[in-house]
Design an enzyme around this catalytic site. Structure first.
Site, PDB file in Angstrom:
ATOM      1  N   ARG A 164      35.704  37.874  48.878  1.00  0.00           N
ATOM      2  CA  ARG A 164      34.818  38.378  47.969  1.00  0.00           C
ATOM      3  C   ARG A 164      33.668  37.367  47.623  1.00  0.00           C
ATOM      4  O   ARG A 164      33.923  36.231  47.406  1.00  0.00           O
ATOM      5  CB  ARG A 164      35.626  38.519  46.691  1.00  0.00           C
ATOM      6  CG  ARG A 164      36.978  39.224  46.814  1.00  0.00           C
ATOM      7  CD  ARG A 164      36.846  40.723  46.606  1.00  0.00           C
ATOM      8  NE  ARG A 164      37.950  41.496  47.133  1.00  0.00           N
ATOM      9  CZ  ARG A 164      38.983  41.778  46.446  1.00  0.00           C
ATOM     10  NH1 ARG A 164      38.543  41.742  44.892  1.00  0.00           N
ATOM     11  NH2 ARG A 164      40.141  42.499  46.870  1.00  0.00           N
ATOM     12  N   GLU A 195      32.186  36.756  45.096  1.00  0.00           N
ATOM     13  CA  GLU A 195      32.194  36.610  43.831  1.00  0.00           C
ATOM     14  C   GLU A 195      31.043  35.814  43.229  1.00  0.00           C
ATOM     15  O   GLU A 195      30.835  34.719  43.613  1.00  0.00           O
ATOM     16  CB  GLU A 195      33.510  36.069  43.381  1.00  0.00           C
ATOM     17  CG  GLU A 195      34.780  36.744  43.536  1.00  0.00           C
ATOM     18  CD  GLU A 195      35.329  38.097  42.808  1.00  0.00           C
ATOM     19  OE1 GLU A 195      34.398  38.218  42.049  1.00  0.00           O
ATOM     20  OE2 GLU A 195      36.444  38.555  43.196  1.00  0.00           O
ATOM     21  N   ARG A 212      40.081  31.517  38.492  1.00  0.00           N
ATOM     22  CA  ARG A 212      40.940  32.269  39.147  1.00  0.00           C
ATOM     23  C   ARG A 212      40.398  33.030  40.255  1.00  0.00           C
ATOM     24  O   ARG A 212      40.968  33.895  40.990  1.00  0.00           O
ATOM     25  CB  ARG A 212      41.765  33.277  38.195  1.00  0.00           C
ATOM     26  CG  ARG A 212      40.754  34.094  37.497  1.00  0.00           C
ATOM     27  CD  ARG A 212      41.613  35.024  36.346  1.00  0.00           C
ATOM     28  NE  ARG A 212      40.857  36.199  36.131  1.00  0.00           N
ATOM     29  CZ  ARG A 212      39.765  36.464  35.702  1.00  0.00           C
ATOM     30  NH1 ARG A 212      38.890  35.480  35.236  1.00  0.00           N
ATOM     31  NH2 ARG A 212      39.100  37.591  35.346  1.00  0.00           N
ATOM     32  N   HIS A 213      39.224  32.857  40.449  1.00  0.00           N
ATOM     33  CA  HIS A 213      38.385  33.490  41.660  1.00  0.00           C
ATOM     34  C   HIS A 213      37.983  32.629  42.523  1.00  0.00           C
ATOM     35  O   HIS A 213      37.423  31.248  42.437  1.00  0.00           O
ATOM     36  CB  HIS A 213      37.189  34.096  41.148  1.00  0.00           C
ATOM     37  CG  HIS A 213      37.374  35.237  40.404  1.00  0.00           C
ATOM     38  ND1 HIS A 213      37.513  35.560  38.970  1.00  0.00           N
ATOM     39  CD2 HIS A 213      37.805  36.747  40.712  1.00  0.00           C
ATOM     40  CE1 HIS A 213      37.832  36.591  38.559  1.00  0.00           C
ATOM     41  NE2 HIS A 213      38.035  37.414  39.578  1.00  0.00           N
ATOM     42  N   GLU A 251      45.985  38.498  36.094  1.00  0.00           N
ATOM     43  CA  GLU A 251      46.384  39.640  37.152  1.00  0.00           C
ATOM     44  C   GLU A 251      46.716  39.006  38.307  1.00  0.00           C
ATOM     45  O   GLU A 251      46.044  38.315  39.110  1.00  0.00           O
ATOM     46  CB  GLU A 251      45.098  40.390  37.223  1.00  0.00           C
ATOM     47  CG  GLU A 251      45.324  41.739  38.110  1.00  0.00           C
ATOM     48  CD  GLU A 251      44.032  42.378  38.635  1.00  0.00           C
ATOM     49  OE1 GLU A 251      43.060  42.545  37.905  1.00  0.00           O
ATOM     50  OE2 GLU A 251      43.837  42.320  39.825  1.00  0.00           O
ATOM     51  N   SER A 293      47.100  44.465  42.168  1.00  0.00           N
ATOM     52  CA  SER A 293      46.510  45.696  41.442  1.00  0.00           C
ATOM     53  C   SER A 293      46.758  46.664  42.638  1.00  0.00           C
ATOM     54  O   SER A 293      46.755  46.411  43.786  1.00  0.00           O
ATOM     55  CB  SER A 293      45.246  45.341  41.459  1.00  0.00           C
ATOM     56  OG  SER A 293      44.391  46.253  40.988  1.00  0.00           O
ATOM     57  N   ARG A 343      46.983  32.854  43.409  1.00  0.00           N
ATOM     58  CA  ARG A 343      47.239  33.017  41.901  1.00  0.00           C
ATOM     59  C   ARG A 343      48.743  33.067  41.722  1.00  0.00           C
ATOM     60  O   ARG A 343      49.098  32.677  40.513  1.00  0.00           O
ATOM     61  CB  ARG A 343      46.533  34.364  41.424  1.00  0.00           C
ATOM     62  CG  ARG A 343      45.195  34.453  41.376  1.00  0.00           C
ATOM     63  CD  ARG A 343      44.754  35.715  40.813  1.00  0.00           C
ATOM     64  NE  ARG A 343      43.303  35.962  40.871  1.00  0.00           N
ATOM     65  CZ  ARG A 343      42.579  36.782  40.132  1.00  0.00           C
ATOM     66  NH1 ARG A 343      43.230  37.945  39.436  1.00  0.00           N
ATOM     67  NH2 ARG A 343      41.313  36.923  40.207  1.00  0.00           N
TER      68      ARG A 343
HETATM   69  P1  ATP Z   1      39.734  40.451  38.857  1.00  0.00           P
HETATM   70  O1  ATP Z   1      39.747  41.687  38.088  1.00  0.00           O
HETATM   71  O2  ATP Z   1      40.692  39.469  38.499  1.00  0.00           O
HETATM   72  O3  ATP Z   1      38.585  39.979  39.622  1.00  0.00           O
HETATM   73  P2  ATP Z   1      40.066  42.419  41.195  1.00  0.00           P
HETATM   74  O4  ATP Z   1      40.559  43.512  40.260  1.00  0.00           O
HETATM   75  O5  ATP Z   1      38.810  42.267  41.629  1.00  0.00           O
HETATM   76  O6  ATP Z   1      40.628  40.956  40.349  1.00  0.00           O
HETATM   77  P3  ATP Z   1      41.453  43.398  43.459  1.00  0.00           P
HETATM   78  O7  ATP Z   1      40.313  43.811  44.188  1.00  0.00           O
HETATM   79  O8  ATP Z   1      42.458  44.462  42.774  1.00  0.00           O
HETATM   80  O9  ATP Z   1      41.404  42.341  42.425  1.00  0.00           O
HETATM   81  O10 ATP Z   1      42.468  42.590  44.426  1.00  0.00           O
HETATM   82  C1  ATP Z   1      44.041  42.433  44.356  1.00  0.00           C
HETATM   83  C2  ATP Z   1      44.424  41.031  43.998  1.00  0.00           C
HETATM   84  O11 ATP Z   1      43.720  40.085  44.858  1.00  0.00           O
HETATM   85  C3  ATP Z   1      44.196  40.673  42.541  1.00  0.00           C
HETATM   86  O12 ATP Z   1      45.129  41.067  41.727  1.00  0.00           O
HETATM   87  C4  ATP Z   1      43.914  38.964  42.751  1.00  0.00           C
HETATM   88  O13 ATP Z   1      45.504  38.453  42.769  1.00  0.00           O
HETATM   89  C5  ATP Z   1      43.701  38.710  44.272  1.00  0.00           C
HETATM   90  N1  ATP Z   1      42.183  38.500  43.942  1.00  0.00           N
HETATM   91  C6  ATP Z   1      41.240  39.563  43.893  1.00  0.00           C
HETATM   92  N2  ATP Z   1      40.025  38.792  43.867  1.00  0.00           N
HETATM   93  C7  ATP Z   1      40.157  37.265  44.309  1.00  0.00           C
HETATM   94  C8  ATP Z   1      39.495  36.234  43.984  1.00  0.00           C
HETATM   95  N3  ATP Z   1      38.036  36.476  44.088  1.00  0.00           N
HETATM   96  N4  ATP Z   1      39.855  35.403  44.426  1.00  0.00           N
HETATM   97  C9  ATP Z   1      41.357  35.134  44.206  1.00  0.00           C
HETATM   98  N5  ATP Z   1      41.960  36.081  44.285  1.00  0.00           N
HETATM   99  C10 ATP Z   1      41.808  37.436  44.360  1.00  0.00           C
END
Ligand code: ATP
Length: 429
Positions: free
Chosen positions: A209, A211, A217-218, A352, A355, A403
């Site tokens: 990602r 991000e 947490r990311h 979280e 998902s 996580r």
């Molecule tokens: P958040 O809202 O916390 O950014 P997300 O809704 O983007 O998460 P999903 O796309 O639903 O996350 O991804 C499923 C799972 O993957 C998340 O619940 C999380 O545990 C993990 N995850 C997602 N993005 C990341 C990240 N950038 N770094 C670490 N773990 C991640």
């Protein structure tokens, strides 16, 4: 002679191999701690008891020199663990340069950046090493649970032509002479596999990602555990499998990582099944009561997620689902019931972890939703084709492994649970 780990030496003669953790020279008595993967052992050289050659060898040893030592284990009141090794042979395998770039035994705290620059030294610290043992066991117990529940492990491409989770967090790469992307998740491929008859699949692999924000947490690259299951009636079936998976995994970790959990003073509670299910609108009301200002259609941000976690912690709840999210904030592949979706989140202590939900399996509806969300169905032909020749009702989740370990051990930052974290700033090592 075969090498024995320091934790396994008993009475008699042994060969141990490892790093020199600490050297002390009291004149006629010299000793050092030898550290290997499993623990430490004091090696004691006393003038008159061992040869002069050994005494000389020990006096030349420096911190983190790599040695192989043969000798006799004897009981000792003073030595840690109540035993020490009296050496009759010391072989220096490699010398360590001085000074060490980080003090990984923790006397002087090193910042994250420095620790990750010298991660190979950082992981010599047994507490840091414990994090990766917990990750290892977590994955093992998860795989066992999947196997018991009839899932098949699969692997799908990391290099993809289209992303499932939207444009802003995609990492473009050059793939021969065209653009491709590192996968944000295996979402599209695991759904395609639902049309293959494999019924229940899971995949554990990296997800990427781009991000933009900096949180605890990311990260830009994480280990994603994804499962997808066919023939479901609703998202409830997915939650049932997921909560069983969590409980199986936690039970396994609690049993096989006693030492590691102790190092972090982590008290691992095994949650009861069924986990609490909280509808999104109820969750909003709960956090708004304590100062949040969310309205229908808003996504939970870090602060609200934490608030909800705190409210539930007071009721003794650590693991919970949030369900019935508004359709507008869920991706196109989640099944919608008008205003509400069949999406769900799983949280652990206000974070979280996973998902997912029931997916839209009806071709016509899927195409309509994609268009409504501004996506071009032609770009997703390879995916949509799987919905044209007998696609079955299915659902699943994406689960962040780091996580999970972060929360099990109470780590402040997700980066600690990753050997070589990738962030907007960190690409090397
Ligand atoms: P958040 O809202 O916390 O950014 P997300 O809704 O983007 O998460 P999903 O796309 O639903 O996350 O991804 C499923 C799972 O993957 C998340 O619940 C999380 O545990 C993990 N995850 C997602 N993005 C990341 C990240 N950038 N770094 C670490 N773990 C991640």
């Amino acid at each position: 002679m075969q090498r024995t780990y320091t934790s396994k030496v008993g009475k008699g003669k042994f060969l141990v191999k490892g790093w020199v953790a600490k050297v002390r020279d009291l004149g006629n008595l010299k000793f050092f701690m030898l550290r290997d993967r499993e623990g430490t052992l004091q090696v004691t050289a006393k003038k008159g008891v061992v040869s002069d050659g050994i005494i000389k060898e020990v006096s030349h040893l420096g911190r983190e020199d790599c040695v192989a030592v043969t000798g006799k284990i004897v009981s000792s009141k003073q030595a840690p663990g109540g035993r020490e090794l009296i050496p009759d042979k010391i072989e220096v395998i490699a010398r360590a340069q001085t000074p060490l770039p980080i003090d990984f035994e923790g006397k002087i705290e090193s910042g994250f950046d420095k620790r990750f620059d010298y991660r190979f030294l950082d992981v010599r610290n047994h507490k840091v090493q414990a994090i990766f043992r917990v990750m290892d066991r977590t994955l093992k117990h998860m795989r066992e649970s999947f196997e018991r529940n009839g899932f098949i492990e699969i692997n799908t491409p990391v290099i993809q032509a289209a992303g499932a989770e939207g444009g802003s967090t995609m990492f473009p790469i050059i793939y021969y002479n065209r653009e491709a992307f590192l996968r944000q998740s295996p979402q599209l491929y695991k759904q395609i596999m639902m049309a293959s008859g494999l019924d229940r699949v899971y995949e554990i692999g990296p997800a990427f990602r781009a991000e933009k924000f900096h949180t605890t947490r990311h990260v830009s690259e994480f280990l994603s555990m994804d499962f997808e299951m066919a023939w479901i009636d609703s998202e409830e079936d997915v939650m049932k499998v997921l909560e069983r998976l969590v409980v199986d995994t936690l039970k396994g970790v609690k049993k096989s990582c006693k030492r590691e959990l102790e190092l972090f003073q982590a008290k691992l509670k095994i949650p009861e099944i069924p986990f609490r299910r909280i509808e999104y609108e109820k969750a909003i009301k709960m956090v708004n009561k304590v100062g949040a200002k969310l309205k229908f259609g808003d996504d939970f941000m870090d602060v609200e997620e934490k608030k909800l976690g705190e409210i539930l912690a007071k009721r003794g709840i650590e693991w919970y689902f949030v369900t019935k999210f508004p359709s507008q904030i869920k991706p196109f592949y989640i099944m919608m019931d008008g205003k509400y979706s069949r999406g769900l989140d799983l949280a652990f202590k206000g974070l979280e972890i996973a998902s997912g939900g029931q997916r839209e399996h009806r071709y016509g509806v899927l195409v309509k939703v994609m268009k409504a969300k501004g996506l071009d169905p032609h770009q997703f032909k390879f995916y949509l084709d799987a919905f044209r020749y007998g696609q079955i009702p299915h659902g699943g989740i994406g689960y962040g492994m780091e996580r999970m370990v972060q929360k099990i051990l109470g780590l402040d930052n997700i980066k600690e649970a990753i050997l070589f974290p990738r962030t907007p700033e960190k690409l090397v090592p």
